[in-house]
Design a protein around this motif. Structure first.
Motif, PDB file in Angstrom:
ATOM      1  N   ASP A 104      -5.029  -7.474  -1.379  1.00 21.92           N
ATOM      2  CA  ASP A 104      -4.243  -7.561  -0.143  1.00 21.92           C
ATOM      3  C   ASP A 104      -5.126  -7.946   1.040  1.00 21.92           C
ATOM      4  N   GLN A 105      -6.309  -7.343   1.118  1.00 20.91           N
ATOM      5  CA  GLN A 105      -7.210  -7.679   2.222  1.00 20.91           C
ATOM      6  C   GLN A 105      -7.684  -9.129   2.133  1.00 20.91           C
ATOM      7  N   LYS A 106      -7.963  -9.611   0.934  1.00 23.18           N
ATOM      8  CA  LYS A 106      -8.403 -10.995   0.757  1.00 23.18           C
ATOM      9  C   LYS A 106      -7.286 -11.976   1.108  1.00 23.18           C
ATOM     10  N   ARG A 112       0.824  -1.201   0.000  1.00 21.86           N
ATOM     11  CA  ARG A 112       0.000   0.000   0.000  1.00 21.86           C
ATOM     12  C   ARG A 112       0.860   1.254   0.000  1.00 21.86           C
ATOM     13  N   ARG A 147      -6.731 -12.544   4.864  1.00 21.52           N
ATOM     14  CA  ARG A 147      -7.699 -13.420   5.522  1.00 21.52           C
ATOM     15  C   ARG A 147      -7.549 -14.884   5.095  1.00 21.52           C
TER      16      ARG A 147
END
Length: 361
Positions: free
Chosen positions: A306-308, A15, A311
């Motif tokens: 990135d968020q996926k 990011r 998790r």
């Protein structure tokens, strides 16, 4: 031996790197807009001032001056009275000579031929008619391109109206919007002029006050009529004659500058718009917006990816173990002194079965 550190490829999924890339594109956009602003010379007039020949500056300088549009009316003659008409300083030639002995066209007009012309009078007087038709014949005898190349841009409207005698006989060019164009009767003359057209047009600095033009030719298919709603764009190159009076639509008598020309140059509207720099700017700005939107979409996709990944099970397996001090409390510790003592005792004790073998010997 290595003198340089081995470079690593930056991670564009980070990011932090994505924000830096977005800032770079935004900075390029600001630089591009700054270049467009700096390319326009009028944006620098606050520093250098307007050029001396700039029409806006001339108009700003001349606007405060008042213009006298009134028509000079002479009293009616009583019975047995007469009024003498002025005569030119030199006689108007009976024949127009448009070429010099060298073969070049002579566009000059001796101002002494027009010193009997009077301003602010209604229409063309009898003693002015001969000078008018002489100018019409002279303009008709010279090619239009020669007249346009020899003419100078007309002074501002207010200057011509206030200093009319100084510009009499001057060849000038005026651009404007044509409001009226129609044929007018031709008086008997000795110069062979057999056709005459009258036009009224407005220049950018004349406001609601028109110019008047008399010419002997018209371009093909030019609109004619008493009230041209489309007001075609025209360019008039002719000799300035006088400030002539006319009855306005409101019923009042006013004056307008009169030009004597060969013909009216008409600029018909084109079906296809002419290319301009503003069109290229639109394409460039559109391309920049498309690139910005595409880059923003990619950054959004990276963030969602990135968020996926954070998790997912793979990300959890790749996490580093907890190396804090609390996690080390349950680990069994060993004293190094005890380990060394145990190793020493093992070396001193004989191996099992060694005594029994010695007794047999």
């Amino acid at each position: 031996m290595r003198f340089h550190k081995r470079s690593t490829t930056p991670s564009y999924f980070s990011r932090r790197d994505q924000i830096r890339l977005f800032r770079l594109v935004a900075a390029l956009g600001v630089i591009f807009l700054g270049m467009l602003f700096a390319s326009r010379e009028e944006n620098w007039y606050w520093l250098t001032g307007r050029p001396a020949d700039d029409p806006a500056r001339q108009q700003a300088q001349d606007t405060p001056r008042d213009i006298d549009f009134s028509v000079r009316e002479e009293p009616a003659l009583k019975p047995d009275e007469f009024r003498s008409e002025p005569v030119p300083e030199i006689e108007v030639p009976a024949q127009v000579i448009a070429r010099l002995e060298t073969g070049e066209f002579d566009v000059r007009v001796d101002p002494r031929l027009l010193n009997s012309v009077s301003d602010s009078t209604l229409g063309i007087r009898d003693h002015e008619s001969n000078s008018l038709y002489y100018l019409l014949a002279k303009a008709a005898a010279i090619p239009q391109n020669v007249l346009e190349q020899s003419a100078e841009p007309a002074p501002p409207f207010v200057v011509v109206m206030n200093e009319s005698p100084e510009y009499r006989g001057t060849l000038m060019t005026v651009k404007g919007q044509l409001k009226r164009l129609k044929p007018v009767p031709v008086e008997e003359n000795q110069y062979g002029v057999n056709s005459l057209y009258e036009g009224w047009f407005f220049s950018k600095d004349s406001g609601t006050h028109p110019w008047r033009v008399l010419c002997t030719q018209l371009p093909q298919e030019i609109p004619t009529g008493n009230d041209l709603q489309e007001m075609p764009s025209v360019q008039i190159t002719g000799y300035y004659f006088k400030k002539t009076g006319y009855p306005s639509a409101a019923g009042k008598l006013q004056t307008a500058p009169l030009l004597v020309a060969r013909q009216i140059r008409w600029f018909p509207p084109s079906d296809t718009p002419a290319p301009s720099s503003s069109g290229a700017v639109k394409y460039i700005v559109s391309l920049f917006l498309v690139i910005s939107v595409a880059l923003g979409f990619l950054i959004w996709r990276f963030i969602v990816s990135d968020q996926k990944f954070a998790r997912s099970r793979t990300a959890k397996l790749m996490q580093r173990p907890d190396m804090s001090m609390d996690s080390l409390k349950d680990i069994e510790t060993v004293d190094i002194n005890d380990v060394l003592k145990q190793m020493g005792q093992q070396n001193q004790d004989p191996p099992a079965g060694s005594d029994h073998s010695d007794k047999q010997k």
